[in-house]
Design a protein around this motif. Structure first.
Motif, PDB file in Angstrom:
ATOM      1  N   HIS A 197      -2.576 -14.647   9.113  1.00 22.64           N
ATOM      2  CA  HIS A 197      -1.917 -14.951  10.384  1.00 22.64           C
ATOM      3  C   HIS A 197      -2.506 -14.071  11.471  1.00 22.64           C
ATOM      4  N   CYS A 198      -3.003 -14.705  12.535  1.00 27.54           N
ATOM      5  CA  CYS A 198      -3.595 -13.948  13.646  1.00 27.54           C
ATOM      6  C   CYS A 198      -2.499 -13.525  14.617  1.00 27.54           C
ATOM      7  N   ASN A 199      -2.428 -12.254  14.889  1.00 25.65           N
ATOM      8  CA  ASN A 199      -1.394 -11.735  15.800  1.00 25.65           C
ATOM      9  C   ASN A 199      -1.689 -12.070  17.254  1.00 25.65           C
ATOM     10  N   ASP A 200      -2.934 -12.410  17.571  1.00 25.67           N
ATOM     11  CA  ASP A 200      -3.300 -12.707  18.957  1.00 25.67           C
ATOM     12  C   ASP A 200      -3.012 -14.160  19.314  1.00 25.67           C
ATOM     13  N   CYS A 201      -3.580 -15.102  18.579  1.00 25.26           N
ATOM     14  CA  CYS A 201      -3.389 -16.513  18.927  1.00 25.26           C
ATOM     15  C   CYS A 201      -2.242 -17.157  18.144  1.00 25.26           C
ATOM     16  N   GLY A 202      -1.791 -16.498  17.115  1.00 27.00           N
ATOM     17  CA  GLY A 202      -0.676 -17.036  16.339  1.00 27.00           C
ATOM     18  C   GLY A 202      -1.079 -18.063  15.287  1.00 27.00           C
ATOM     19  N   THR A 234      -6.509 -10.005  13.295  1.00 27.18           N
ATOM     20  CA  THR A 234      -7.160 -10.732  14.379  1.00 27.18           C
ATOM     21  C   THR A 234      -8.153 -11.702  13.787  1.00 27.18           C
ATOM     22  N   CYS A 235      -8.016 -12.964  14.113  1.00 31.38           N
ATOM     23  CA  CYS A 235      -8.895 -13.973  13.544  1.00 31.38           C
ATOM     24  C   CYS A 235     -10.305 -13.883  14.150  1.00 31.38           C
ATOM     25  N   GLU A 236     -11.222 -14.627  13.551  1.00 30.39           N
ATOM     26  CA  GLU A 236     -12.617 -14.602  13.977  1.00 30.39           C
ATOM     27  C   GLU A 236     -12.744 -14.930  15.465  1.00 30.39           C
ATOM     28  N   GLN A 237     -12.017 -15.974  15.896  1.00 27.07           N
ATOM     29  CA  GLN A 237     -12.076 -16.412  17.287  1.00 27.07           C
ATOM     30  C   GLN A 237     -11.603 -15.345  18.273  1.00 27.07           C
ATOM     31  N   CYS A 238     -10.582 -14.602  17.887  1.00 27.11           N
ATOM     32  CA  CYS A 238      -9.952 -13.645  18.798  1.00 27.11           C
ATOM     33  C   CYS A 238     -10.620 -12.274  18.808  1.00 27.11           C
ATOM     34  N   GLN A 239     -11.557 -12.068  17.901  1.00 29.88           N
ATOM     35  CA  GLN A 239     -12.182 -10.733  17.823  1.00 29.88           C
ATOM     36  C   GLN A 239     -13.129 -10.479  18.980  1.00 29.88           C
TER      37      GLN A 239
END
Ligand SMILES: [Zn+2]
Ligand SMILES: [Zn+2]
Ligand SMILES: [Zn+2]
Length: 137
Positions: free
Chosen positions: A96-101, A132-137
């Motif tokens: 679960h990405c804390n940035d984008c959800g 943090t997912c790949e996209q949000c890093q």
């Protein structure tokens, strides 16, 4: 309409309706777990009861699994091919990405068997990795 989707529905003894085909396609194309809202947005209009029943039928037939990622919003993802009507085999970890959800299946990582030291009977173990997912890093 793709014949692949129609074939999957048929293999699970689900009558192919436009709504079912479209929802299944969304699951096949989605790189992440999706919510009721995501599905609603993909349609001009979809009646909530139809959506609810479709997800329930897909879950019962081993096509999708529900993910509780701690966000309070139910998410669903496509099952690996060996889930069937009687058994789900989605014993993998979720991220679960804390940035984008967004939430993703991590099929490479199996949930380990954790024995409860108490007398409670463990029937399901859920592991959600946060970060943090790949996209949000
Ligand atoms: Zn499954
Ligand atoms: Zn993210
Ligand atoms: Zn999953």
């Amino acid at each position: 309409m793709s014949s692949k989707v129609a074939r999957i529905l048929k293999s699970r003894e689900l009558r192919a309706t436009n709504v079912r085909e479209k929802i299944l396609e969304l699951f096949i194309d989605a790189p992440k777990a999706i919510t009721h809202r995501d599905i609603e947005l993909a349609f001009d209009y979809i009646d909530r009861i139809t959506l609810y029943r479709t997800l329930k039928a897909f879950e019962e037939k081993g096509l999708i699994h529900k993910i509780e990622d701690g966000s309070g919003v139910a998410k669903y993802a496509r099952c690996i091919d060996n889930c069937d009507e009687d058994h789900h085999h989605d014993d993998h970890v979720h991220f679960h990405c804390n940035d984008c959800g967004d939430t993703f299946c991590v099929e490479e990582v199996e949930v380990p068997y954790i024995k409860s030291p108490s007398k409670h009977l463990v029937t399901k173990t859920t592991i959600v990795l946060n970060g943090t997912c790949e996209q949000c890093q």
